[in-house]
Design a protein around this motif. Structure first.
Motif, PDB file in Angstrom:
ATOM      1  N   PHE A 219       0.839  -1.199   0.000  1.00 40.84           N
ATOM      2  CA  PHE A 219       0.000   0.000   0.000  1.00 40.84           C
ATOM      3  C   PHE A 219       0.871   1.245   0.000  1.00 40.84           C
ATOM      4  O   PHE A 219       1.879   1.317   0.706  1.00 40.84           O
ATOM      5  CB  PHE A 219      -0.904   0.037   1.240  1.00 40.84           C
ATOM      6  CG  PHE A 219      -1.731   1.280   1.340  1.00 40.84           C
ATOM      7  CD1 PHE A 219      -2.863   1.460   0.552  1.00 40.84           C
ATOM      8  CD2 PHE A 219      -1.365   2.304   2.216  1.00 40.84           C
ATOM      9  CE1 PHE A 219      -3.621   2.618   0.640  1.00 40.84           C
ATOM     10  CE2 PHE A 219      -2.118   3.462   2.315  1.00 40.84           C
ATOM     11  CZ  PHE A 219      -3.248   3.616   1.514  1.00 40.84           C
TER      12      PHE A 219
ATOM     13  N   LEU B  27      -6.146  -0.428   6.745  1.00 40.27           N
ATOM     14  CA  LEU B  27      -6.529  -1.338   5.666  1.00 40.27           C
ATOM     15  C   LEU B  27      -7.493  -2.410   6.176  1.00 40.27           C
ATOM     16  O   LEU B  27      -8.431  -2.802   5.472  1.00 40.27           O
ATOM     17  CB  LEU B  27      -5.291  -1.991   5.058  1.00 40.27           C
ATOM     18  CG  LEU B  27      -4.365  -1.068   4.258  1.00 40.27           C
ATOM     19  CD1 LEU B  27      -3.133  -1.837   3.792  1.00 40.27           C
ATOM     20  CD2 LEU B  27      -5.079  -0.458   3.064  1.00 40.27           C
TER      21      LEU B  27
ATOM     22  N   PRO C  71      -6.036  -1.738  -0.719  1.00 41.47           N
ATOM     23  CA  PRO C  71      -4.623  -2.049  -0.949  1.00 41.47           C
ATOM     24  C   PRO C  71      -4.182  -1.688  -2.363  1.00 41.47           C
ATOM     25  O   PRO C  71      -4.968  -1.805  -3.314  1.00 41.47           O
ATOM     26  CB  PRO C  71      -4.558  -3.569  -0.731  1.00 41.47           C
ATOM     27  CG  PRO C  71      -5.789  -3.917   0.040  1.00 41.47           C
ATOM     28  CD  PRO C  71      -6.830  -2.929  -0.360  1.00 41.47           C
TER      29      PRO C  71
END
Length: 596
Positions: free
Chosen positions: A354, A393, A400
């Motif tokens: 990410f 996340l 992502p």
């Protein structure tokens, strides 16, 4: 939403597009029936007002007060009553129509702001968003409720007056119509300038609101840092910019009024002069000249209303551009997908990478590990290693860049509805933010069900919060202040833990939940956390290793990469960096304990 989409949205709404403006009004679900009734009453009011000059003409040309009969007086009095009542009700209904549109627009914008992803707020200041809800919508409301009725009745009054004047004397009427191109020559270029200024005014108002929101929400930081002079300069800068735009707006308004006045005076001189010649030649009666002057007044007065409407409309078009851009942003899809199954499964991070939008470096780089159900997994490592981003996340605040997060062995978490997934998670952070309100409201925050006093007291007891709550004057109904500032850090943490207990989550995420507390508060909060963690899948971020050495699994992260995982004993034996990290942390703890 990406920047290209935002750019496209701005291009779509640029230039004061009428279609977009009217589409925005339609989205606010206006009450068309109310508008129709208000318009009908305005028509009645205007038609009655158009009959008065005709009566005056007949009176001047031959009637006398002695020739008036009772029914004629009653008819005239009734006409004035009807005109007054119809005018009053039409203004009221137009204002209510505008207020409903204002409510509808604010409903749309507020719903949109709540539905936007966290990434939007990373890029945009909240003060600007607040300005959209308050200032921009109010500008549109002013046009619809305060100006629209005057514009419509003004148009009707002008058209009706011109039609009657053409029947009385078409030559004189054509002289009056010279004012139309003169008026347009004044209003069109000034209206364009007003639109440009209005756009700047809306943007600057949003910026100024943002400064106010930032400073006042962090007033303790401002005062403790001695930053009042700095923030004063920031505020004065915004005030100065708004002042400059206000002066530019005042210049245009100062031009409109005198120029329109000049046109009106020219018309009066022409009508009286030319009309006097027509009366002296016998082509026009004295009563008809009086009627002409009265109808001219009925044309002139609405011109001011129309001018005000067109000026305000340019402001509204500028404000609507901002709203249209905001409403075009992509929202989170809360209810898209099935619910999370009621079976505890492992959470699998599969080569997770990410990077934040607008940055060139990944915060997480190929992260892979499994969070076992019903066990405690601790994330440890130096600051900046991506632990908090990983939490974001898991909460699905962001998507992502690559890789997946699975619930079980095969189901990506983004297959489930967002509302269902987040309902499985209990989150306790380092700050434990509270909303302004009572302790009761904060513990039950986000629940869509009734909570009994017994349930409330039970979760407070398990969170070790019952004792201090009972000591407060109003107990559970005590106000906590803005962001919970009337409570201590430890008390806020225990309120947050009680909230999480009441939600009864299957997945628990603790983000350095005890790192900012003193040793006494830490012991109490840690005991409350132990109650909360029982039987739940728990993921913990901890800078202080002493709080997580007994975790079922420790995952060591460094610069976005997982460099080791296992129990404390396993990592001490196999992971050199963890061994150094643990030695430093635990030695510091031992020294702190001995000094106490």
């Amino acid at each position: 939403m990406n920047s290209n989409s935002e750019k496209t949205s701005r291009q779509t709404s640029r230039g004061g597009d009428w279609k977009s403006f009217l589409a925005l009004i339609r989205r606010a679900k206006p009450a068309y029936s109310m508008f129709a009734v208000a318009l009908a009453l305005s028509l009645i009011n205007t038609v009655v007002s158009l009959l008065v000059p005709l009566f005056t003409k007949d009176l001047v040309d031959g009637f006398s007060l002695n020739s008036l009969q009772g029914f004629q007086i009653a008819l005239i009095a009734g006409a004035f009553v009807v005109q007054t009542v119809a005018g009053a009700f039409s203004i009221y209904l137009f204002n209510q129509f505008g207020q409903r549109i204002l409510r509808g627009l604010r409903d749309l914008i507020w719903s949109k702001l709540l539905g936007l992803p966290v990434s939007h707020y990373d890029k945009n200041e909240t003060g600007a968003m607040i300005s959209r809800v308050t200032n921009d919508t109010n500008v549109i409301k002013q046009v619809v409720s305060d100006q629209l009725s005057g514009f419509i009745t003004g148009i009707i009054s002008i058209i009706g007056s011109v039609v009657i004047l053409l029947s009385l004397d078409w030559r004189m009427t054509l002289v009056l119509l010279i004012a139309v191109p003169l008026t347009m020559a004044i209003l069109v270029p000034l209206g364009k300038r007003m639109y440009t200024i209005s756009k700047g005014m809306q943007e600057e108002t949003a910026n100024f609101t943002s400064v106010l929101q930032q400073v006042l929400s962090e007033i303790r930081l401002v005062k403790s840092s001695g930053s009042e002079p700095v923030e004063y300069k920031r505020g004065i800068s915004g005030i100065g910019n708004l002042f400059k735009l206000g002066i530019r707006e005042a210049k245009i308004q100062a031009l409109i009024a005198p120029l329109m006045g000049l046109v009106v005076m020219m018309l009066l001189v022409v009508v009286i002069g030319y009309g006097g010649l027509r009366v002296s030649s016998g082509a026009l009666s004295a009563g008809e000249l009086v009627a002409f002057i009265l109808y001219l007044i009925q044309i002139i007065m609405p011109l001011g209303q129309i001018t005000g409407f067109l000026t305000q409309l340019q402001k509204a078009m500028g404000a609507s551009d901002n709203l249209i851009v905001t409403l075009a942003l992509e929202e989170e899809r809360f209810d898209s997908g099935p619910s999370v199954p009621s079976v505890d499964k492992p959470i699998v991070l599969d080569h997770l990478t990410f990077e934040y939008e607008g940055t060139d470096e990944a915060v997480l780089k190929g992260v892979s590990f499994t969070i076992a159900p019903g066990k405690v997994t601790a994330l440890v490592g130096p600051s900046g290693s991506g632990k908090t981003t990983l939490f974001s996340l898991l909460e699905r605040y962001y998507e992502p860049t690559s890789g997946r997060i699975l619930y079980g062995d095969a189901d990506p978490i983004d297959n489930y509805s967002l509302s269902s997934w987040r309902s499985q998670i209990g989150y306790v952070s380092q700050e434990s933010p509270l909303m302004a309100g009572t302790i009761r409201e904060n513990i039950t925050y986000g629940l869509n069900r009734e909570v009994s006093d017994g349930q409330l007291r039970e979760v407070a007891r398990m969170a070790y919060a019952e004792g201090f709550i009972d000591e407060l004057p109003q107990g559970f109904d005590t106000q906590v202040g803005e962001r919970g500032m009337k409570l201590s850090g430890g008390q806020r943490q225990r309120i947050a833990i009680a909230r999480a207990l009441l939600r009864n989550p299957r997945i628990l995420m603790l983000d350095e939940a005890t790192s900012s507390l003193d040793s006494k508060s830490e012991v109490v909060v840690q005991e409350a956390l132990d109650n909360l963690m029982q039987g739940r899948t728990t993921l913990v971020i901890a800078h202080r290793l002493s709080t997580v050495v007994d975790a079922d699994q420790l995952v060591f992260m460094d610069k976005g990469v997982v460099t080791g995982q296992g129990t404390h004993e396993q990592l001490v034996a196999t992971h050199e960096l963890y061994r150094e990290f643990a030695a430093q942390q635990l030695r510091y703890r031992d020294q702190s304990t001995s000094s106490q």
